[in-house]
Design a protein around this motif. Structure first.
Motif, mmCIF file in Angstrom:
data_model
loop_
_atom_site.group_PDB
_atom_site.id
_atom_site.type_symbol
_atom_site.label_atom_id
_atom_site.label_comp_id
_atom_site.label_asym_id
_atom_site.label_seq_id
_atom_site.Cartn_x
_atom_site.Cartn_y
_atom_site.Cartn_z
ATOM 1 N N GLY A 113 0.831 -1.191 0.000
ATOM 2 C CA GLY A 113 0.000 0.000 0.000
ATOM 3 C C GLY A 113 0.869 1.246 0.000
ATOM 4 O O GLY A 113 1.979 1.256 0.527
ATOM 5 N N VAL A 114 0.363 2.294 -0.585
ATOM 6 C CA VAL A 114 1.171 3.480 -0.820
ATOM 7 C C VAL A 114 0.922 4.527 0.241
ATOM 8 O O VAL A 114 -0.214 4.901 0.520
ATOM 9 N N SER A 115 1.977 4.974 0.854
ATOM 10 C CA SER A 115 1.985 6.228 1.610
ATOM 11 C C SER A 115 3.331 6.858 1.342
ATOM 12 O O SER A 115 4.299 6.180 1.017
ATOM 13 N N PHE A 116 3.392 8.173 1.475
ATOM 14 C CA PHE A 116 4.587 8.904 1.085
ATOM 15 C C PHE A 116 5.448 9.247 2.288
ATOM 16 O O PHE A 116 4.947 9.781 3.286
ATOM 17 N N ASP A 117 6.751 8.941 2.173
ATOM 18 C CA ASP A 117 7.730 9.543 3.071
ATOM 19 C C ASP A 117 7.997 10.945 2.554
ATOM 20 O O ASP A 117 8.352 11.121 1.376
ATOM 21 N N VAL A 118 7.836 11.944 3.403
ATOM 22 C CA VAL A 118 7.917 13.334 2.985
ATOM 23 C C VAL A 118 9.075 14.023 3.704
ATOM 24 O O VAL A 118 9.251 13.859 4.920
ATOM 25 N N TYR A 119 9.845 14.769 2.940
ATOM 26 C CA TYR A 119 10.912 15.596 3.489
ATOM 27 C C TYR A 119 10.523 17.059 3.341
ATOM 28 O O TYR A 119 9.859 17.441 2.377
ATOM 29 N N ILE A 120 10.967 17.868 4.263
ATOM 30 C CA ILE A 120 10.795 19.310 4.155
ATOM 31 C C ILE A 120 12.104 19.895 3.641
ATOM 32 O O ILE A 120 13.160 19.710 4.254
ATOM 33 N N GLU A 121 12.028 20.591 2.517
ATOM 34 C CA GLU A 121 13.194 21.320 2.047
ATOM 35 C C GLU A 121 13.260 22.654 2.773
ATOM 36 O O GLU A 121 12.280 23.408 2.797
ATOM 37 N N VAL A 131 11.195 26.070 2.431
ATOM 38 C CA VAL A 131 10.618 26.898 3.479
ATOM 39 C C VAL A 131 11.754 27.446 4.344
ATOM 40 O O VAL A 131 12.850 26.887 4.386
ATOM 41 N N ALA A 132 11.498 28.557 5.018
ATOM 42 C CA ALA A 132 12.510 29.119 5.911
ATOM 43 C C ALA A 132 12.796 28.142 7.048
ATOM 44 O O ALA A 132 11.927 27.384 7.475
ATOM 45 N N ALA A 137 9.469 25.793 9.238
ATOM 46 C CA ALA A 137 9.644 24.377 8.946
ATOM 47 C C ALA A 137 8.946 23.523 9.992
ATOM 48 O O ALA A 137 8.351 22.481 9.671
ATOM 49 N N LEU A 138 8.994 23.936 11.244
ATOM 50 C CA LEU A 138 8.289 23.210 12.306
ATOM 51 C C LEU A 138 6.793 23.168 12.031
ATOM 52 O O LEU A 138 6.155 22.112 12.158
ATOM 53 N N ASP A 187 16.339 20.275 15.653
ATOM 54 C CA ASP A 187 16.123 20.270 17.106
ATOM 55 C C ASP A 187 14.732 20.774 17.465
ATOM 56 O O ASP A 187 14.067 20.216 18.357
ATOM 57 N N MET A 188 14.246 21.814 16.789
ATOM 58 C CA MET A 188 12.912 22.329 17.074
ATOM 59 C C MET A 188 11.845 21.283 16.765
ATOM 60 O O MET A 188 10.876 21.113 17.531
ATOM 61 N N ILE A 189 12.008 20.587 15.667
ATOM 62 C CA ILE A 189 11.030 19.567 15.283
ATOM 63 C C ILE A 189 11.022 18.431 16.292
ATOM 64 O O ILE A 189 9.954 17.955 16.720
#
Length: 351
Positions: A113-121, A131-132, A137-138, A187-189
């Motif tokens: 089954g499909v779900s996406f691993d997502v990264y924040i640029e 994003v800044a 980003a948080l 660290d914030m995340i």
């Protein structure tokens, strides 16, 4: 359909039809081994936009790379279709049709089954996309964490503008800033209770800094396998690993109208010129000075060995990535003979 190959395995280099994109295998393999050895302590995910070739991706993975990066959805489709299963698209994907293709590709690659691993640029200094860092980003990570079908995986923090800063000190300072942005954001995340498992980025000009940062967990250099004239303009520090030029365009001499001038059959359609004119390899006193669509003009200075009709001239592209995208085949040569032909599977994959 790909164009007819410019050579066959076993041909002499002198019989390759020109212009042709050529890799000198001994130098290429040394580059692969050097990077593999230098990244044993960290995940290596080379950027396949440099070569667009599944055969090369498999060679990188065989030496320990966890997978490859792609910049375009259609590049990723080409690699997955060629059997390369671990592919990270390091670009924003916003068009619904492309998102559907990614879902279909993920199903093919994982048979689940499909779900996406997502990264924040995050924008760590290139001021291109992302994003800044820190609070913006948080907020995005928190949104991803609560969206069905998405899994927050980590940060994409690539400082592309640093790759061709000419001095070691300029590159070091630029990556120190990038590392600080990535560290603060990670660290914030994590303090908000969201796991940030991966910080990925780096390129051929700076990867040692990211490797040694203690923040990055994965590296994305691409051009190191080939190199180009623009990377040759970077000054390296004593402790920076050096890679060899392995990628060339072989051109044929089609006219010698004057002793000080020769014309080759590789012009504007044979190279990317965004990083300047190609360099003439291993021919002292010969410079590539001008190009038109199908012609390149070589200037011979006093003392240069004369050129004759149908001589082969090896030229170093100014920028390897977009030059590769102009060809259907890479001719792999060793010891003066063609050893293999590699298809450029994702050539023209711009979507």
């Amino acid at each position: 359909m790909p164009q007819r190959p410019p050579a066959r395995a076993g041909d002499a280099v002198a019989h390759i039809e020109t212009p042709a994109l050529v890799v000198e295998l001994d130098a290429f393999e040394r580059n692969l081994e050097r990077m593999a050895e230098a990244t044993r302590s960290i995940r290596l995910r080379p950027h396949a936009k440099s070569h667009k070739c599944a055969e090369i991706a498999r060679a990188q993975i065989a030496r320990g790379a966890v997978g490859v990066c792609c910049q375009k959805t259609d590049e990723a489709v080409a690699f997955v279709g060629a059997g390369v299963r671990d592919v990270l698209v390091t670009n924003e994907v916003v068009t619904p049709a492309k998102i559907v293709r990614l879902a279909e590709m993920a199903r093919e690659a994982t048979t689940a089954g499909v779900s996406f691993d997502v990264y924040i640029e995050i924008d760590v200094g290139a001021h291109r996309c992302g994003v800044a860092p820190a609070a913006p980003a948080l907020a995005l990570a928190q949104s991803i964490a609560t969206t069905p079908g998405l899994r927050f995986r980590g940060l994409h923090a690539y400082q592309g503008a640093a790759q061709h800063l000419r001095t070691p000190e300029e590159r070091r300072v630029a990556i120190e800033r990038a590392v600080e942005h990535a560290r603060t954001t990670r660290d914030m995340i994590e303090e908000a209770g969201i796991v940030c498992a991966v910080v990925t980025g780096a390129g051929t000009g700076t990867w040692q800094h990211e490797r040694d940062s203690g923040v990055y967990t994965e590296l994305q250099p691409g051009s190191y396998i080939f190199m180009d004239a623009d990377y040759q303009r970077n000054t390296l520090a004593q402790d920076e690993l050096r890679f060899e030029q392995s990628l060339f365009v072989i051109a044929g001499v089609m006219s010698v109208p004057a002793p000080e001038r020769a014309i080759v059959d590789a012009g504007l359609k044979a190279f990317s010129f965004d990083s300047g004119l190609p360099l003439v390899h291993a021919r002292g006193g010969v410079d590539y000075v001008k190009a038109s669509d199908e012609h390149g003009v070589l200037e011979l200075r006093n003392g240069a060995a004369p050129l004759a009709l149908d001589d082969r001239v090896w030229l170093v592209p100014g920028h390897c990535d977009p030059t590769v995208n102009l060809y259907d085949w890479i001719v792999a040569v060793r010891g003066g003979r063609v050893e293999a032909l590699w298809r450029i599977d994702a050539r023209g994959a711009l979507g």
